[in-house]
Write an enzyme that holds these catalytic residues in place. Structure first.
Site, short mmCIF file in Angstrom:
data_model
loop_
_atom_site.label_atom_id
_atom_site.label_comp_id
_atom_site.label_asym_id
_atom_site.label_seq_id
_atom_site.Cartn_x
_atom_site.Cartn_y
_atom_site.Cartn_z
N PRO A 94 0.83 -1.22 0.00
CA PRO A 94 0.00 0.00 0.00
C PRO A 94 0.86 1.26 0.00
CG PRO A 94 -0.25 -1.22 2.08
CD PRO A 94 0.62 -2.04 1.19
N GLU A 121 2.14 -7.89 7.94
CA GLU A 121 2.42 -6.45 7.83
C GLU A 121 3.34 -6.18 6.66
OE1 GLU A 121 -0.19 -6.33 10.26
OE2 GLU A 121 0.65 -4.35 9.79
N ARG A 163 -3.04 -8.52 -20.98
CA ARG A 163 -3.92 -8.18 -22.11
C ARG A 163 -3.24 -7.24 -23.10
NH1 ARG A 163 -6.08 -3.28 -21.82
NH2 ARG A 163 -7.93 -3.76 -23.08
N ASP A 178 -7.71 2.01 -25.37
CA ASP A 178 -7.90 1.95 -23.93
C ASP A 178 -7.99 3.35 -23.33
OD1 ASP A 178 -5.84 -0.92 -22.98
OD2 ASP A 178 -7.93 -0.71 -23.60
C1 JD8 Z 1 0.64 -6.03 -0.04
C2 JD8 Z 1 0.35 -7.22 3.40
C3 JD8 Z 1 -1.65 -6.05 4.32
C4 JD8 Z 1 -0.72 -3.78 4.64
C5 JD8 Z 1 -1.33 -3.92 7.41
C6 JD8 Z 1 -3.25 -4.70 6.18
C7 JD8 Z 1 -1.20 -3.16 -2.99
N1 JD8 Z 1 -3.34 -1.07 -2.95
C8 JD8 Z 1 -3.05 -1.93 -1.90
N2 JD8 Z 1 -3.68 -1.94 -0.73
N3 JD8 Z 1 -3.13 -2.90 0.08
C9 JD8 Z 1 -2.13 -3.50 -0.58
C10 JD8 Z 1 -1.28 -4.55 0.04
C11 JD8 Z 1 -1.55 -4.90 1.39
C12 JD8 Z 1 -0.71 -5.84 1.99
C13 JD8 Z 1 0.38 -6.40 1.28
C14 JD8 Z 1 -0.20 -5.09 -0.65
C15 JD8 Z 1 1.03 -7.27 2.18
N4 JD8 Z 1 -0.69 -6.36 3.25
C16 JD8 Z 1 -1.00 -5.08 5.30
C17 JD8 Z 1 -0.08 -2.82 5.61
C18 JD8 Z 1 -1.03 -2.62 6.79
N5 JD8 Z 1 -1.87 -4.93 6.48
C19 JD8 Z 1 -2.05 -2.91 -1.88
N6 JD8 Z 1 -0.55 -3.29 -3.92
#
Ligand code: JD8
Length: 294
Positions: A94, A121, A163, A178
């Site tokens: 994220p 995490e 794609r 697109d």
């Molecule tokens: C990888 C673990 C969960 C995230 C604690 C919730 C992408 N756009 C996006 N939103 N969330 C992700 C994502 C979430 C992930 C992982 C991607 C690995 N988590 C964790 C930090 C807070 N939990 C994503 N691309």
């Protein structure tokens, strides 16, 4: 294109067996390899996580396991693609750079992608630091919302990239059309679409689409795409290069902005009249316009 995915949930990628990606694999355009991360653990519990240094919630994925897994998959791929081949390592998070159509087009030119979707995490940050010295390594996010892990993001990216590969999309549609792709409709949202019957539950198909007049139809579609983008993603219109807009486009934008202004001032005067009527009803009480419900 070779794609490797290392995950504690390789079964999460079953959707890559069906539809467009499934056909791309059958045709050998996409060569996807799934790997169980726990195959590189050495303890009876196949442990892939541990408590975070510095305390805090949740668990962090162990660097040693990821290190062994990524090294093994790279060796496996080099055996197939030649000793000088190296993948582009993509780690969904994220806190990553936004994954966009532009990035998808960039990845589509890569011969080999290695995805490292995490859980908990996330992965000990030394893993990205380690491979960042040896590989092109990207931490990317598919959007401003929080998922439980990276697997769904990898599914999104593999489809968005897959794609775009030559031979995957039938000629019915070219990726040049697109949204967000470079070109005439760049950064404009798709407009409304219709098919038979011409009338459905009293809803008619716009006359122009039945006219067979391709010029008018193209103009109408561009106008609708522009209006929808102005309404839902005004920041994209701001990004449009003005030289790419013709007189008619500018007219459509002005009309939209005039209507927006009319709606805004109508809402404002409505709130004011509401406030006055409230004040008249309760002498001495002065309701701020924003407190007066619409
Ligand atoms: C990888 C673990 C969960 C995230 C604690 C919730 C992408 N756009 C996006 N939103 N969330 C992700 C994502 C979430 C992930 C992982 C991607 C690995 N988590 C964790 C930090 C807070 N939990 C994503 N691309």
């Amino acid at each position: 294109m070779r794609v490797d995915i290392i995950s504690i949930f390789p079964e999460y990628f079953a959707p890559l067996d069906v539809s467009l990606m499934g056909k791309a694999r059958e045709r050998g355009i996409l060569d996807i390899h799934l790997h169980q991360l726990r195959d590189w653990t050495h303890d009876v519990h196949n442990t892939v996580d541990d408590t975070p240094y510095g305390g805090g919630p949740g668990m962090v994925m162990k660097p040693e396991v990821w290190g062994e897994a990524v090294d093994a998959v790279i060796e496996d791929g080099r055996a197939a693609r030649g000793e000088d081949a190296l993948p582009r390592l993509i780690v969904p998070t994220p806190s990553g750079r936004p994954f966009t159509q532009e990035v998808a087009l960039e990845y589509a030119d890569e011969p080999w992608l290695l995805f490292a979707p995490a859980r908990y995490e996330g992965i000990d940050s030394r893993v990205v630091a380690e491979y960042g010295e040896r590989l092109r390594t990207d931490e990317v996010s598919i959007g401003d919302y929080v998922l439980a892990g990276g697997e769904a993001a990898v599914l999104v990216m593999v489809e968005a990239v897959g794609r775009l590969l030559p031979g995957v999309l039938g000629n019915a549609r070219s990726v040049a059309d697109d949204s967000f792709a470079p070109g005439a409709m760049a950064n404009l949202l798709e407009g409304p679409v219709y098919t038979k019957p011409p009338v459905w539950r009293g809803h008619e198909v716009p006359e122009v689409l039945l006219s067979g007049h391709h010029g008018r139809i193209a103009r109408w579609r561009r106008d609708e795409a522009l209006r929808r983008t102005l309404d839902r993603r005004p920041e994209l219109v701001a990004r449009l290069d003005r030289d790419g807009l013709d007189k008619h486009d500018r007219r459509v934008i002005e009309e939209f902005e005039e209507r927006l202004e009319e709606r805004r001032s109508a809402a404002e005067s409505h709130a004011e009249s509401q406030a006055e009527s409230h004040a008249a009803f309760r002498p001495g009480f002065r309701a701020a316009p924003e407190d007066v419900a619409d």
